[in-house]
Design an enzyme around this catalytic site. Structure first.
Site, short mmCIF file in Angstrom:
data_model
loop_
_atom_site.label_atom_id
_atom_site.label_comp_id
_atom_site.label_asym_id
_atom_site.label_seq_id
_atom_site.Cartn_x
_atom_site.Cartn_y
_atom_site.Cartn_z
CG LEU A 105 91.91 103.16 75.02
CD1 LEU A 105 91.70 102.59 76.41
CD2 LEU A 105 90.90 102.58 74.04
CG HIS A 121 105.33 100.79 79.27
ND1 HIS A 121 104.99 100.98 77.95
CD2 HIS A 121 106.58 101.31 79.41
CE1 HIS A 121 105.97 101.59 77.33
NE2 HIS A 121 106.96 101.81 78.19
CD GLU A 186 105.58 92.59 79.61
OE1 GLU A 186 104.41 92.48 79.16
OE2 GLU A 186 106.54 92.90 78.90
#
Length: 206
Positions: A105, A121, A186
């Site tokens: 971004l 991540h 995650e």
């Protein structure tokens, strides 16, 4: 690097928008977690930079608003990110979660959402930034690997950590087998980290 302070406080449910590029497995984990009555956040929209992202269909089934803003439809990244920001503001998002959003971004957009934009991540940051983290971990002979949820800053994978989960590297591991175990971590770690931010237990220290 900015620090993260942790506080004990109660909050109302925060409005969360999720950015994806593909199947959105971490997005699904956040959506499922947010179904719990006592979860401090609710998912108000899912945006992708790819119209064929599998995660958009899942969000639609869950009756979550969706949007697509592709870089190729705009003259440059800055213009595309202005369009993304408009969607996020239209959803009245309090927090933005990047969940496999495979595009960097612009600094302008990141700065506008500083302290309110999270990413997950697949490594124990600051180790193994960027892509191919599982290959990196195996190449260095690491005994453990894992994942990190962190606040997003303009530098790639450089924002302050909110929560990490460690995963052992086993004998005979391949990038694929290690990636599969890290992905399980995650899916548990991201909802916990988002809850911490939504409750005000973890804040970005400017």
């Amino acid at each position: 690097m900015p620090a993260v302070r942790r506080f004990e406080s109660a909050t109302n449910k925060k409005r969360v928008a999720i950015l994806i590029s593909g199947r959105g497995s971490n997005m699904r984990a956040l959506v499922e977690a947010a179904k719990a009555p006592d979860y401090p956040a609710k998912i108000v929209g899912v945006l992708s930079n790819k119209a064929d992202a599998e995660g958009l269909a899942f969000a639609a089934v869950e009756a979550i608003p969706t949007a697509v803003r592709s870089l190729r439809d705009y003259p440059d990244k800055a213009a595309a990110d202005v369009a993304i920001d408009a969607v996020l503001r239209g959803w009245h998002a309090d927090i933005v979660c990047l969940a496999g959003f495979m595009r960097l971004l612009s600094p302008g957009l990141v700065d506008r959402w500083r302290g309110r934009m999270l990413n997950i991540h697949p490594s124990l940051l600051p180790l193994h930034k960027g892509l191919h983290t599982h290959e990196q971990a195996l190449a260095t002979g690491a005994a453990e690997h894992g994942c990190t949820v962190h606040f997003v800053t303009p530098g790639m994978d450089e924002g302050p950590s909110i929560l990490q989960t460690r995963v052992p590297v086993l004998p005979g591991d391949t990038p694929e087998s290690l990636a599969a175990r890290v992905l399980v971590a995650e899916h548990a770690t991201y909802p916990r980290a988002l809850a911490m931010v939504a409750r005000g237990e973890a804040r970005f220290e400017r």
